[in-house]
Scaffold this motif. Sequence first.
Motif, mmCIF file in Angstrom:
data_model
loop_
_atom_site.group_PDB
_atom_site.id
_atom_site.type_symbol
_atom_site.label_atom_id
_atom_site.label_comp_id
_atom_site.label_asym_id
_atom_site.label_seq_id
_atom_site.Cartn_x
_atom_site.Cartn_y
_atom_site.Cartn_z
ATOM 1 N N ALA A 5 0.817 -1.219 0.000
ATOM 2 C CA ALA A 5 0.000 0.000 0.000
ATOM 3 C C ALA A 5 0.850 1.269 0.000
ATOM 4 N N PRO A 6 1.803 1.441 0.924
ATOM 5 C CA PRO A 6 2.596 2.674 0.873
ATOM 6 C C PRO A 6 3.387 2.833 -0.411
ATOM 7 N N TYR A 7 3.900 1.726 -0.955
ATOM 8 C CA TYR A 7 4.667 1.809 -2.206
ATOM 9 C C TYR A 7 3.800 2.373 -3.328
ATOM 10 N N PHE A 8 2.608 1.829 -3.490
ATOM 11 C CA PHE A 8 1.768 2.276 -4.596
ATOM 12 C C PHE A 8 1.040 3.582 -4.290
ATOM 13 N N ILE A 9 0.878 3.909 -3.010
ATOM 14 C CA ILE A 9 0.368 5.237 -2.664
ATOM 15 C C ILE A 9 1.376 6.301 -3.084
ATOM 16 N N ILE A 10 2.644 6.060 -2.815
ATOM 17 C CA ILE A 10 3.676 7.011 -3.246
ATOM 18 C C ILE A 10 3.678 7.136 -4.759
ATOM 19 N N GLU A 11 3.648 6.004 -5.454
ATOM 20 C CA GLU A 11 3.635 6.042 -6.921
ATOM 21 C C GLU A 11 2.451 6.858 -7.442
ATOM 22 N N ARG A 12 1.275 6.608 -6.868
ATOM 23 C CA ARG A 12 0.069 7.312 -7.325
ATOM 24 C C ARG A 12 0.098 8.789 -6.940
ATOM 25 N N ALA A 13 0.789 9.119 -5.851
ATOM 26 C CA ALA A 13 0.840 10.507 -5.389
ATOM 27 C C ALA A 13 1.778 11.385 -6.203
ATOM 28 N N LEU A 14 2.738 10.791 -6.896
ATOM 29 C CA LEU A 14 3.785 11.593 -7.534
ATOM 30 C C LEU A 14 3.261 12.643 -8.510
ATOM 31 N N PRO A 15 2.245 12.358 -9.332
ATOM 32 C CA PRO A 15 1.743 13.423 -10.204
ATOM 33 C C PRO A 15 1.102 14.586 -9.441
ATOM 34 N N LEU A 16 0.612 14.315 -8.247
ATOM 35 C CA LEU A 16 -0.007 15.362 -7.425
ATOM 36 C C LEU A 16 1.008 16.087 -6.553
ATOM 37 N N LEU A 17 2.110 15.410 -6.243
ATOM 38 C CA LEU A 17 3.054 15.927 -5.251
ATOM 39 C C LEU A 17 3.888 17.059 -5.846
ATOM 40 N N ARG A 18 3.868 18.181 -5.164
ATOM 41 C CA ARG A 18 4.595 19.349 -5.628
ATOM 42 C C ARG A 18 6.099 19.138 -5.484
ATOM 43 N N ASP A 19 6.894 19.689 -6.407
ATOM 44 C CA ASP A 19 8.345 19.672 -6.248
ATOM 45 C C ASP A 19 8.698 20.308 -4.904
ATOM 46 N N GLY A 20 9.650 19.692 -4.203
ATOM 47 C CA GLY A 20 9.966 20.153 -2.853
ATOM 48 C C GLY A 20 9.063 19.549 -1.799
ATOM 49 N N GLY A 21 8.261 18.565 -2.187
ATOM 50 C CA GLY A 21 7.334 17.935 -1.252
ATOM 51 C C GLY A 21 8.020 17.004 -0.271
ATOM 52 N N ARG A 22 7.206 16.387 0.569
ATOM 53 C CA ARG A 22 7.708 15.521 1.626
ATOM 54 C C ARG A 22 6.973 14.186 1.599
ATOM 55 N N VAL A 23 7.738 13.100 1.696
ATOM 56 C CA VAL A 23 7.180 11.757 1.873
ATOM 57 C C VAL A 23 7.776 11.191 3.159
ATOM 58 N N ILE A 24 6.904 10.806 4.086
ATOM 59 C CA ILE A 24 7.345 10.291 5.384
ATOM 60 C C ILE A 24 6.573 9.013 5.673
ATOM 61 N N THR A 25 7.290 7.957 5.970
ATOM 62 C CA THR A 25 6.658 6.673 6.262
ATOM 63 C C THR A 25 7.001 6.260 7.693
ATOM 64 N N ILE A 26 6.000 5.758 8.396
ATOM 65 C CA ILE A 26 6.232 5.327 9.776
ATOM 66 C C ILE A 26 6.749 3.891 9.775
ATOM 67 N N SER A 27 7.919 3.713 10.339
ATOM 68 C CA SER A 27 8.530 2.387 10.472
ATOM 69 C C SER A 27 8.332 1.907 11.909
ATOM 70 N N SER A 28 9.309 1.234 12.478
ATOM 71 C CA SER A 28 9.182 0.707 13.831
ATOM 72 C C SER A 28 10.549 0.363 14.384
ATOM 73 N N VAL A 29 10.669 0.467 15.699
ATOM 74 C CA VAL A 29 11.892 0.030 16.368
ATOM 75 C C VAL A 29 12.113 -1.470 16.180
ATOM 76 N N ALA A 30 11.077 -2.192 15.749
ATOM 77 C CA ALA A 30 11.207 -3.637 15.532
ATOM 78 C C ALA A 30 12.281 -3.992 14.518
#
Length: 252
Positions: free
Chosen positions: A118-143
């Motif tokens: 889901a996050p991989y393809f959300i990023i892919e789908r967001a790229l045409p909407l995402l402004r240059d200089g934008g931010r992508v942040i994904t929540i990982s885990s201490v695991a």
Amino acid sequence: MTDDRTALVTGASRGIGQAIAIRLAARGAAVAVHYGTDKEGAAATVGEIERAGGTAFSVQAELGAEGDVETLFAGLEEGLAGRPLDILVNNAAAAPAGPLGVTTQADFDRLFAVNVRAPYFIIERALPLLRDGGRVITISSVATRMANPTQTSFAMTKGAVETMTRTLANQLGARGITVNAVSPGATRTATNGAAFAAPGLADFIAGATALGRLGTADDVAEVVTFLASAEARWITGQVIDATGGLFLGPRV
């Protein structure tokens, strides 16, 4: 952060995602509050943002299901009404399914569908909407840096998104888009308090944490908000530990 910024936060109906959405809105972003099934929780997030003078709208999509990304972006684009996207926070995740020998193939496949695909393809789908200089942040885990046999498959999914973070940061840097991950540890929220209710557990974790306490959703949200800001423009391809120093080593 300027008032014309927009953000999408997945899994923002409760917990860390809710705190991130509220914090970004407080900094001036119009926030798309994604939820899977918790419509009331998403409405509560939107309501809190609006009562504080911010702007938000909810979008529904069950991540991991067929057509999840297109469902999500149909609602997002309707809410944005022609505006670009500035900040994407991939927060939604499926919880650990159990240790080796307990996790079923269906559990395993769902973990990877929600936490990785889901996050991989959300990023892919967001790229045409995402402004240059934008931010992508994904929540990982201490695991990903701890050997916890009860979370093997979950940790594998978070290791995958950390690798994704580094490679996409390299790819998207030409557009000035930063890509980072934030790694929370033991974080107590309004909805997971029972997880720390076992006698002595909260004290044990606090004792193994350099800063001496459990984390809160706001602790993590502050880190995400910083990474979304102009001040973090030179940080990319990084996994930021937001655990308060959990299990750094013996405390003497």
